[in-house]
Design a protein around this motif. Structure first.
Motif, PDB file in Angstrom:
ATOM      1  N   ARG A   9     -89.762  56.322-136.913  1.00 58.74           N
ATOM      2  CA  ARG A   9     -91.085  56.720-136.441  1.00 58.74           C
ATOM      3  C   ARG A   9     -90.894  57.923-135.545  1.00 58.74           C
ATOM      4  NH1 ARG A   9     -94.657  51.539-134.668  1.00 58.74           N
ATOM      5  NH2 ARG A   9     -94.271  50.609-136.678  1.00 58.74           N
ATOM      6  N   GLU A  27     -90.160  42.690-140.809  1.00 55.85           N
ATOM      7  CA  GLU A  27     -91.573  42.694-141.171  1.00 55.85           C
ATOM      8  C   GLU A  27     -91.800  41.603-142.194  1.00 55.85           C
ATOM      9  OE1 GLU A  27     -92.872  46.080-143.551  1.00 55.85           O
ATOM     10  OE2 GLU A  27     -90.820  46.809-143.630  1.00 55.85           O
ATOM     11  N   HIS A  29     -94.464  39.680-144.799  1.00 54.39           N
ATOM     12  CA  HIS A  29     -95.692  39.927-145.567  1.00 54.39           C
ATOM     13  C   HIS A  29     -96.020  38.688-146.382  1.00 54.39           C
ATOM     14  CE1 HIS A  29     -95.540  44.230-144.744  1.00 54.39           C
ATOM     15  NE2 HIS A  29     -94.244  44.168-144.998  1.00 54.39           N
ATOM     16  N   PHE A  72    -104.179  47.263-135.391  1.00 52.13           N
ATOM     17  CA  PHE A  72    -103.569  48.044-136.457  1.00 52.13           C
ATOM     18  C   PHE A  72    -104.691  48.500-137.391  1.00 52.13           C
ATOM     19  CE2 PHE A  72    -101.538  47.533-140.828  1.00 52.13           C
ATOM     20  CZ  PHE A  72    -101.022  48.812-140.854  1.00 52.13           C
ATOM     21  N   ALA A  73    -104.694  49.800-137.698  1.00 52.70           N
ATOM     22  CA  ALA A  73    -105.817  50.375-138.449  1.00 52.70           C
ATOM     23  C   ALA A  73    -106.100  49.649-139.762  1.00 52.70           C
ATOM     24  CB  ALA A  73    -105.552  51.853-138.711  1.00 52.70           C
ATOM     25  N   GLY A  74    -105.056  49.163-140.412  1.00 50.60           N
ATOM     26  CA  GLY A  74    -105.253  48.526-141.713  1.00 50.60           C
ATOM     27  C   GLY A  74    -105.647  47.057-141.647  1.00 50.60           C
ATOM     28  N   ASN A 102    -107.758  44.552-147.550  1.00 50.27           N
ATOM     29  CA  ASN A 102    -107.603  46.017-147.545  1.00 50.27           C
ATOM     30  C   ASN A 102    -106.465  46.510-148.434  1.00 50.27           C
ATOM     31  OD1 ASN A 102    -109.701  46.290-145.797  1.00 50.27           O
ATOM     32  ND2 ASN A 102    -108.441  46.462-143.954  1.00 50.27           N
ATOM     33  N   PHE A 103    -105.288  45.930-148.241  1.00 44.96           N
ATOM     34  CA  PHE A 103    -104.141  46.395-149.021  1.00 44.96           C
ATOM     35  C   PHE A 103    -104.191  45.875-150.456  1.00 44.96           C
ATOM     36  CE2 PHE A 103    -102.872  47.112-144.701  1.00 44.96           C
ATOM     37  CZ  PHE A 103    -102.230  48.335-144.778  1.00 44.96           C
ATOM     38  N   ALA A 106    -106.376  48.278-152.182  1.00 43.85           N
ATOM     39  CA  ALA A 106    -105.761  49.601-152.330  1.00 43.85           C
ATOM     40  C   ALA A 106    -104.706  49.601-153.432  1.00 43.85           C
ATOM     41  CB  ALA A 106    -105.139  50.029-151.004  1.00 43.85           C
ATOM     42  N   GLN A 123    -104.044  39.212-147.295  1.00 41.69           N
ATOM     43  CA  GLN A 123    -102.676  39.382-146.825  1.00 41.69           C
ATOM     44  C   GLN A 123    -102.514  39.292-145.304  1.00 41.69           C
ATOM     45  OE1 GLN A 123    -102.373  42.907-149.708  1.00 41.69           O
ATOM     46  NE2 GLN A 123    -100.230  42.438-149.261  1.00 41.69           N
ATOM     47  N   SER A 125     -99.392  40.474-142.217  1.00 41.30           N
ATOM     48  CA  SER A 125     -98.077  41.046-141.943  1.00 41.30           C
ATOM     49  C   SER A 125     -97.784  40.826-140.481  1.00 41.30           C
ATOM     50  CB  SER A 125     -98.007  42.531-142.320  1.00 41.30           C
ATOM     51  OG  SER A 125     -98.694  43.302-141.370  1.00 41.30           O
ATOM     52  N   TRP A 126     -96.512  40.728-140.159  1.00 43.27           N
ATOM     53  CA  TRP A 126     -96.122  40.394-138.788  1.00 43.27           C
ATOM     54  C   TRP A 126     -94.736  40.940-138.515  1.00 43.27           C
ATOM     55  CZ3 TRP A 126     -92.506  36.841-140.674  1.00 43.27           C
ATOM     56  CH2 TRP A 126     -92.873  36.188-141.861  1.00 43.27           C
ATOM     57  N   VAL A 128     -91.529  41.956-135.326  1.00 41.33           N
ATOM     58  CA  VAL A 128     -90.952  42.206-134.000  1.00 41.33           C
ATOM     59  C   VAL A 128     -89.760  43.130-134.197  1.00 41.33           C
ATOM     60  CG1 VAL A 128     -91.654  40.024-132.936  1.00 41.33           C
ATOM     61  CG2 VAL A 128     -89.403  40.190-134.030  1.00 41.33           C
ATOM     62  N   SER A 129     -89.343  43.784-133.124  1.00 42.61           N
ATOM     63  CA  SER A 129     -88.280  44.772-133.263  1.00 42.61           C
ATOM     64  C   SER A 129     -87.272  44.686-132.120  1.00 42.61           C
ATOM     65  CB  SER A 129     -88.897  46.176-133.273  1.00 42.61           C
ATOM     66  OG  SER A 129     -89.369  46.473-131.973  1.00 42.61           O
TER      67      SER A 129
END
Lengths: 347, 133
Positions: A9, A27, A29, A72-74, A102-103, A106, A123, A125-126, A128-129
């Motif tokens: 990023r 991540e 999904h 998150f925008a999505g 949304n996804f 798309a 859907q 999604s989740w 951690v980093s």
């Protein structure tokens, strides 16, 4: 499904573990037949994150929903866990999203329903980093260096043998290795490094327990145990050390959590006007600290988020449950809202 | 690593953090790549323990691990941008590879979820939860 991966990023300002151009994360999904199932899943994974944060990292968190401006925008809805660092800044430690369709729309991801019709999946999604490691460091470490909760300490105990004369060296090292083997500790047998330098070395690296064994201890069949977080030393018979270590580690894990929890509570304030929120948070910076979590009634409206941005504060989340639950009037718009939200400055 | 003093938290928390990370042998800035870090042995060992705690819980809630490609065609991201209002990827783009300029490839590890669209489930029965593509 889940994947463990690296992520890139492009960031302008970077800070180790907290914000870097490349980092590691996971991540997850999932796709579901109904929206209810997807929401249930998003919340289940938020619970998993909260459990790891609290039980493993000893880092208390607030579970909640992100505002429309911060999600998150999505996603239809984003959920987060928010922790408080020692400077009072918030750290978003994990997120879980209800992505709706949304996804699926798309990318035309469909499934055959019970009635035989094609329907778009719901859907989640989740993720951690490695940011969690930054949170871990800023939750427990002190002016002497790193402090790690026992459950995340790669080395739980180090034994430092102490001897001056050559005839002391043999028996001390022999006993040190015997005891270390019994309790799964590492012996720091480096030649040419003083015991003091060794204590200093392990202290900075966050090893939870350091044991000392010298000729006098050998004569009295004792051993010295020092806890990293409190600095307390106890002298106990060598025969008791194996049983004592798990108990001390367990206590340390609990004490670190409690200290973090107490800090979170004593730095959480209620505010009933925007000027009050501003006066509490205006001067807060990552460097100076003095950050707080300010609980206030604010409407989930991007205009309200924008108003807080004027002094660089954000709504961290709208808690799912907390002790400040209860309706009130928005301190910005005056409209009725269901509950107080968490306002803070954040990483 | 040379051991130097740690800035007290009360003097400068950000400097303290940097000192703790360095002196704790957790990570250091990757001097040759701006904005990146080297996760050092102590830091990576902590990450491994954390991964294990998380991964065990993911498996216990019926999730399996997979791996999706790092590279995603740019057109996929544009498709996402069309459908998702406010989407603004901080992504890096690969424009040259194999000595030639590319038109299609995008490097973004960020949104691998597009990959899942490629392997969309088909012929599944009603009520099934596609936890595992």
């Amino acid at each position: 499904v889940n994947q463990w991966a690296n992520v890139i990023r492009w960031e302008l300002r970077t800070r180790m573990f907290l914000r870097t151009t490349e980092f590691l994360w996971q991540e997850g999904h999932t796709a579901h037949a109904t929206h209810d199932e997807a929401v249930e899943e998003a919340l289940r994974m938020l619970d998993v994150y909260a459990e790891v944060a609290e039980d493993v990292m000893a880092m208390p968190v607030i579970k909640g929903v992100k505002t429309r401006a911060e999600k998150f925008a999505g996603a239809l809805r984003s959920y987060s866990i928010e922790a408080m660092m020692q400077n009072g800044l918030a750290l978003q430690a994990g997120t879980s999203h209800d992505l709706g369709q949304n996804f699926g729309k798309a990318f035309n991801v469909q499934f055959q329903s019970k009635e035989g019709q094609l329907d778009t999946v719901w859907q989640t999604s989740w993720g951690v980093s490695t940011r969690l490691i930054g949170g871990l460091i800023m939750s427990h470490s002190d002016d002497k260096g790193l402090v790690l909760p026992p459950k995340l300490a790669p080395v739980k105990a180090v034994l430092v043998p102490i001897y001056r004369k050559d005839d002391e060296k043999g028996p001390v090292l022999e006993a040190a290795h015997r005891i270390a083997k019994e309790i799964g500790a590492k012996v720091d047998g480096r030649e040419g490094t003083s015991p003091g330098a060794k204590f200093f070395h392990w202290e900075r690296r966050g090893v939870p327990l350091v044991l000392e064994l010298g000729p006098r201890d050998l004569a009295s069949n004792n051993i010295v145990l020092k806890r990293r977080d409190t600095g307390t030393k106890e002298i106990l018979p060598q025969s008791e050390i194996a049983a004592r270590i798990p108990a001390v580690l367990d206590q340390m894990q609990k004490d670190l959590y409690q200290a973090a929890k107490d800090r979170l509570q004593s730095n959480t304030l209620l505010a009933n006007s925007l000027s009050e929120v501003e006066s509490i948070l205006r001067e807060v910076t990552a460097e100076k600290g003095c950050g707080k979590f300010v609980m206030a009634h604010i409407k989930d409206d991007p205009a309200c988020d924008a108003r807080l941005k004027e002094f660089k504060a954000t709504i961290r989340n709208i808690p799912l449950t907390d002790q400040y639950d209860g309706p009130g009037k928005c301190i910005i718009t005056g409209e009725p809202v269901d509950r107080r939200v968490v306002v803070a400055k954040a990483y | 690593m040379a051991e130097s003093p740690i800035t007290p938290r009360t003097r400068d928390f950000a400097a303290w953090y940097q000192d703790v990370v360095l002196q704790g042998d957790m990570a250091e800035p990757a001097e040759i790549v701006k904005g990146c870090m080297v996760i050092k042995a102590n830091g990576y060992a902590v990450w491994e323990l954390l991964q294990r705690e998380l991964d065990t819980r993911f498996k216990a809630t019926n999730h399996q691990n997979m791996y999706f490609p790092l590279l995603i065609p740019k057109s996929f991201l544009e498709k996402e941008a069309e459908h998702v209002e406010g989407f603004s990827p901080e992504l890096a783009v690969v424009t040259i590879a194999g000595g030639k300029e590319l038109e299609e490839l995008t490097s973004s590890a960020r949104l691998r979820k597009q990959s899942s669209a490629i392997s969309s489930p088909s012929g599944s029965k009603a009520g099934a939860t596609f936890r595992c593509w």
